[in-house]
Enzyme design. Structure first.
Site, mmCIF file in Angstrom:
data_model
loop_
_atom_site.group_PDB
_atom_site.id
_atom_site.type_symbol
_atom_site.label_atom_id
_atom_site.label_comp_id
_atom_site.label_asym_id
_atom_site.label_seq_id
_atom_site.Cartn_x
_atom_site.Cartn_y
_atom_site.Cartn_z
ATOM 1 N N HIS A 181 11.444 5.068 -5.895
ATOM 2 C CA HIS A 181 11.547 3.864 -5.871
ATOM 3 C C HIS A 181 13.033 3.474 -5.647
ATOM 4 O O HIS A 181 14.085 3.788 -6.615
ATOM 5 C CB HIS A 181 11.397 3.121 -7.157
ATOM 6 C CG HIS A 181 11.624 1.659 -7.132
ATOM 7 N ND1 HIS A 181 11.016 0.609 -6.346
ATOM 8 C CD2 HIS A 181 12.387 0.843 -8.167
ATOM 9 C CE1 HIS A 181 11.508 -0.417 -6.721
ATOM 10 N NE2 HIS A 181 12.106 -0.242 -7.899
ATOM 11 N N ASP A 222 16.075 0.784 -5.135
ATOM 12 C CA ASP A 222 16.376 -0.569 -4.983
ATOM 13 C C ASP A 222 17.445 -0.562 -3.755
ATOM 14 O O ASP A 222 18.464 0.078 -3.830
ATOM 15 C CB ASP A 222 17.253 -0.781 -6.329
ATOM 16 C CG ASP A 222 15.935 -0.834 -7.368
ATOM 17 O OD1 ASP A 222 15.288 -1.834 -7.492
ATOM 18 O OD2 ASP A 222 15.994 -0.020 -8.721
ATOM 19 N N HIS A 280 13.942 -7.625 -5.283
ATOM 20 C CA HIS A 280 13.781 -8.047 -6.500
ATOM 21 C C HIS A 280 14.655 -7.917 -7.526
ATOM 22 O O HIS A 280 14.520 -8.137 -8.838
ATOM 23 C CB HIS A 280 12.238 -7.326 -6.880
ATOM 24 C CG HIS A 280 12.524 -5.799 -7.077
ATOM 25 N ND1 HIS A 280 12.247 -5.169 -5.875
ATOM 26 C CD2 HIS A 280 12.763 -5.092 -8.003
ATOM 27 C CE1 HIS A 280 12.457 -3.839 -6.352
ATOM 28 N NE2 HIS A 280 12.991 -3.728 -7.544
ATOM 29 N N ASP A 303 7.732 -2.963 -8.550
ATOM 30 C CA ASP A 303 8.610 -3.295 -9.551
ATOM 31 C C ASP A 303 8.917 -4.574 -9.910
ATOM 32 O O ASP A 303 9.550 -5.201 -10.606
ATOM 33 C CB ASP A 303 9.854 -2.656 -8.949
ATOM 34 C CG ASP A 303 10.995 -2.711 -10.274
ATOM 35 O OD1 ASP A 303 10.763 -2.612 -11.527
ATOM 36 O OD2 ASP A 303 12.137 -2.542 -9.983
#
Length: 990
Positions: A55, A57, A424, A179
């Site tokens: 994941h 970001d 996000h 997420d």
């Protein structure tokens, strides 16, 4: 124009002439991607689908570049380039292995950074199905604070890059929203319209997840739209609240878990214990699922920087768990992907429950409602909304003016900055302060790049070489060219699909001005006083004390009007505001706002001579200052809204000044030295505008504060209100209630807060009254008691909430707490509305006008009026108004001499007796600057042709399956049904 239309009748083709818009299937090596690449499962066994993933970001604790290159390792050990490099190497080592990748922003950065050999390795792994692209947007977007237009744009751009580079094997089949902090129904609808087969996410309310695990309903069919039928359904998989590996089985360099040691001669040999531990975990998880298939996420934030460490251990785990089958073991481990997991569930041929609401608000425990981020860093949320406005204008003008291809990189700059901003931890306001400064840099530079396009386009369309300047600081009443020019031109561009009138407000230094159109007509002008709190803003670099106000009337769709403005030598008192200190009301012929003479506060609204009690004031919540050591001590922070007690009134009495003129009436209110507001009513509008100014929020008392605007009426809405989903469909909200489980109420305020992307509504059926508040950016709010609406406008907190960002939300600028200025629009009246439109329809049209507001360009002039009239001062990009309920959502340059065109129906079923009907639009009569040669319809994200893909069919517990998206045969006279968006690749000639 008639000759153009005759040509169109001949050349308007729907044959697949545009297949070059999508790349052909790859010829390099055998293509075995997609469902063909899935490993076989074993019937009767518990098939454990291991999903290796990282994941990544797109900015959070570090900036985008810092994450990609791996700098600032003391902040977070993360380097995306190393993840992709080492994963490729490990996948090549063993064709059994699988991996998924999500964020196109990082993947594209890697692609541009590597040579053809490395690029071909990536292509081969995607073609073989070892590397599956999921999600596929530029970033993994938030689902509360994002607007559907920006979501569609960033998916379109990310998927285009994948399509152009990898072809069919690079097209994602599933959404991977693991997420984001809550999930919207509109997002499910968009995924279904993208042609995806399913959605995976990790975060849902802890009570909801407990209930779903108990009832075996963590896997479900989600009805994405109430307007679009079963075609908008999406199969959805909710994890157990986390996308991390099982406890004890993280094999990353950032983890401290023990590896699997299989040397039987080693004193640290642990295969038996690790297998037993893993088996117990899986069997418990399987007991809560409907099928014999279990998904296990094997990865976490920025994992696989040394991919060997993961894959070596996963290989061993798979080997030794599967070896137990000879002893009666029930587990079958296999490398898998989300797509392969969906395929296995689909082949189980069972029925599934249907979810019809959304997953807001999200709580991770009884005192942790993630509803604060709906408002965190409110100025960034406004900047993003303004950037979207300008991006659409930039794209439209690029097409309409046939701007040279060399300018396309300027457009891509803002496209990609906006894609990053949907992330996000970006639009949500939940990244570190320095990261937000970098986000702002990206957006600002993107706007500057697009400014080169709009200036080139407007120069071409106006047949001039004049500059066209955007005043980005108009929000603080600052605009250098209008303030420092005795004569200047104002060009107002309308990005909407229907004619609009727009009140232009620009700061000036003079006392009287003349405004003329190209025909020499003098427009009414009003000189409006800039409020003292705005004039005194620390960031404001302007000596202007007044704004010139005039009505730019009947601006054509996708067109502009220009005006010639000259400062007058002598003061003309008829052009100035008069201070009307004795007045206690403002308004126009149909709408008035009345104020209490003693308090200065709004006390009622008169609509068509019917008075409605309506009070408005500002209040604040004290932010809980816990230490986060346990749920009861959770602090209010960037993510979490946790108020300490009920809200506190800022001031019972306000200072007021009333101003009246020919165009607008307004009252200036000062509540404190850090909250002020202008309430205004323009002469021919049916709404009241509230322009608030909040900050710096004082924290000298060591108390963080969360500021709300609070409206009280005598409406009885029975604890029910409505909020929009990403600016599109409306959802019903009921206080202390969830449709799918019995809610235990622990936080009665934050637990009833919902995202408001465009509006919040309450209704009183007995009075046939409806009240809506529309906003200029994403916010959060509620109707906690009958007749009340509260919207949070700004937050400043002194404690971190321990959800990862590691900083208190103490947003500062110029050495003080940040100041925010914004607008709300109040619409009130009978639900049936006035004239020919229901109130809901009026709100839809107003929301469109505020989302895509006319844009003002200012040009200093040193030429006479007569010389100025030699330029083209009026333009329309369409032949005529598009129907009121239809909007040209997208008009942008595509590729190979094509244009991407989207049209949408902006109303829902039953919102209006007329405008909620299906509507026909003739594509051949739309545009004035090009001729359409051929049209081919695509999916919503424009990465595959409509009808040339097959989605998996899912059956609900009542036996109802999913319809396929209809492939209408109606070009050029296309029909749009309520809430429908249709996307076309259009080949054009100029």
């Amino acid at each position: 124009m008639k000759s153009y239309r005759n040509i169109l009748l001949v050349v308007f083709l729907t044959l697949p002439l545009l297949y070059q818009a999508f790349p052909l299937e790859e010829s390099v090596k055998e293509v075995t991607c997609g469902y063909k690449a899935c490993h076989k499962t074993i019937p009767g066994m518990i098939n454990v689908h291991m999903i290796p993933h990282s994941h990544d970001d797109v900015g959070w604790l570090k900036t985008v570049d810092q994450y990609y290159y791996g700098s600032k390792q003391s902040v977070q050990r993360a380097g995306v380039q190393y993840i992709i490099d080492t994963v490729l190497r490990e996948l090549q080592e063993n064709p059994d292995r699988r991996f998924i990748y999500v964020e196109t922003a990082f993947l594209w950065k890697w692609w541009l950074d590597h040579d053809e050999v490395k690029q071909q390795q990536l292509i081969d792994l995607i073609n073989s199905g070892q590397l599956e692209i999921v999600g596929g947007a530029w970033s993994m977007n938030d689902e509360a604070a994002t607007h559907y237009q920006s979501i569609i744009d960033q998916f379109t751009w990310g998927l285009r890059k994948l399509n152009d580079t990898f072809g069919a094997c690079g097209r994602p089949h599933v959404g991977w929203q693991i997420d984001p902090f809550g999930h919207s129904r509109e997002m499910a609808s968009l995924f279904s319209q993208f042609g995806y087969d399913g959605l995976f996410f990790a975060r849902a309310d802890y009570q909801d997840l407990n209930n779903r695990f108990a009832t075996k309903t963590t896997q479900m069919i989600w009805q994405g739209s109430v307007n679009l039928g079963t075609a908008s359904r999406l199969f959805t998989v909710a994890f157990n609240g986390s996308y991390s590996p099982p406890s004890g089985f993280c094999f990353d360099i950032n983890c401290n878990d023990e590896p699997i040691i299989d040397d039987i001669n080693s004193p640290d040999y642990n295969v038996d214990s690790r297998v037993a531990e893993f088996t117990a975990y899986i069997e418990n998880l399987a007991s809560h699922l409907q099928t014999e298939h279990v998904l296990v996420t094997m990865g976490d934030d920025f994992n696989y920087q040394d991919a060997a460490q993961w894959f070596v251990n996963l290989d061993k785990l798979k080997k030794y768990v599967n070896a137990k089958q000879e002893e009666g073991g029930r587990l079958n481990l296999l490398y898998s992907t989300p797509g392969c997991y969906l395929k296995a569930l689909n082949e189980a041929n069972i029925t599934w429950t249907v979810k019809e609401d959304d997953f807001f608000p999200y709580a991770s425990d009884e005192h942790s409602y993630w509803t604060g981020y709906f408002v965190s860093r409110t100025t960034s949320k406004y900047f993003e909304r303004q950037a979207n406005n300008f991006l659409q204008i930039c794209k439209q003008l690029f097409v309409l003016a046939n701007v040279e291809e060399a300018y396309e990189n300027h457009l891509n700059n803002l496209r990609e900055a906006m894609g990053v901003m949907q992330h996000h931890d970006a639009i949500t306001g939940t990244a570190k302060q320095n990261v937000f400064e970098d986000y702002s840099r990206l957006i600002y530079e993107g706007i500057q790049h697009c400014g080169n396009i709009t200036e080139r386009a407007l120069s071409k369309l106006s047949s001039s070489d004049l500059p066209f300047v955007s005043c980005l600081l108009r929000n603080v009443s600052q605009c250098e060219p209008s303030e420092n020019s005795k004569t200047f031109m104002v060009t107002v561009y309308n990005p909407l699909s229907h004619e609009v009138s727009y009140y232009v407000r620009l700061p000036v230094l003079g006392t009287a001005y003349s405004v003329r159109d190209a025909s020499g007509n003098e427009l009414k002008v009003q000189m409006a006083t800039i409020p003292d709190p705005v004039r005194n803003l620390p960031e404001r670099n302007s000596n202007a004390t007044t704004e010139i106000v005039f009505l730019a009337n009947n601006i054509q769709p996708l067109g502009f009007h220009s005006y010639y403005i000259t400062e007058l030598n002598s003061t003309d008192d008829t052009r100035r505001n008069e201070l009307e200190s004795s007045d206690t009301s403002i308004g126009n012929d149909v709408l008035q706002a009345m104020f209490n003479e003693s308090t200065g506060l709004l006390q009622s609204v008169m609509f068509n001579n019917e008075e409605i009690t309506l009070h408005q004031n500002f209040r604040y919540y004290e932010g809980w200052a816990g230490n986060n050591s346990q749920p009861s001590l959770r602090a209010s922070g960037a993510y979490i809204f946790r108020p300490y007690g009920t809200s506190v009134q800022v001031s019972p009495v306000v200072e007021t000044k009333f101003y009246k003129g020919e165009l607008v009436e307004e009252v200036h209110q000062e509540f404190t030295d850090w909250i002020s507001q202008v309430i205004r009513v323009y002469k021919d509008t049916n709404h009241i505008e509230f322009e608030w100014l909040v900050g710096p929020i004082p924290v000298d008392d060591d108390i963080g504060k969360e500021i709300i605007t609070h409206i009280t009426t005598d409406l009885v809405n029975n604890e029910t209100f409505y909020t929009d989903s990403n600016g599109r469909e409306m959802l019903k909200r009921v206080i202390n209630f969830r449709p799918t489980w019995d809610l235990e109420v622990n936080e009665p305020i934050s637990g009833n807060y919902y995202p408001i992307t465009s509006k919040i509504v309450i209704e009183d059926a007995s009075k046939d009254l409806r009240l809506a508040i529309l906003n200029d950016r994403a916010q959060g709010g509620s109707s906690l008691r009958n007749g009340e609406i509260e919207i949070m406008v700004h937050r400043r907190l002194l404690n971190d909430d321990a959800k990862g960002v590691g900083e208190a939300l103490d947003d500062e600028a110029f050495g003080k707490g940040r100041i925010a200025r914004g607008k709300h629009y109040l619409v009130v009246g009978p639900t049936t509305g006035s004239g020919n439109l229901s109130l809901a329809a009026q709100e839809r049209l107003l929301a469109q006008e505020k989302l895509l507001s006319p844009w003002v360009f200012v040009t200093p002039l040193n030429i006479s009026f007569d010389e100025w009239t030699s330029y083209t001062t009026e333009f329309s990009g369409v032949f005529q108004n598009v129907p009121e309920n239809i909007h040209i959502l997208t008009l942008e340059p595509w590729k190979n001499n094509t244009v991407l065109l989207r049209l949408e129906h902006i109303l829902e079923n039953n919102e209006d007796p007329i405008l909620s009907n299906a509507t026909v639009v003739n594509l051949e009569e739309l545009f004035t600057t090009f001729v359409i040669k051929s049209v081919h319809e695509s999916t919503l994200a424009a990465n595959q042709w409509l009808g040339e893909y097959g989605r998996l069919n899912w059956i609900d517990t009542s036996g109802v399956g999913m319809d396929s998206w209809e492939v209408p045969n109606d070009i050029p006279n296309i029909t749009l049904k309520p809430m429908q968006i249709r996307t076309f690749i259009v080949e054009v000639t100029r």
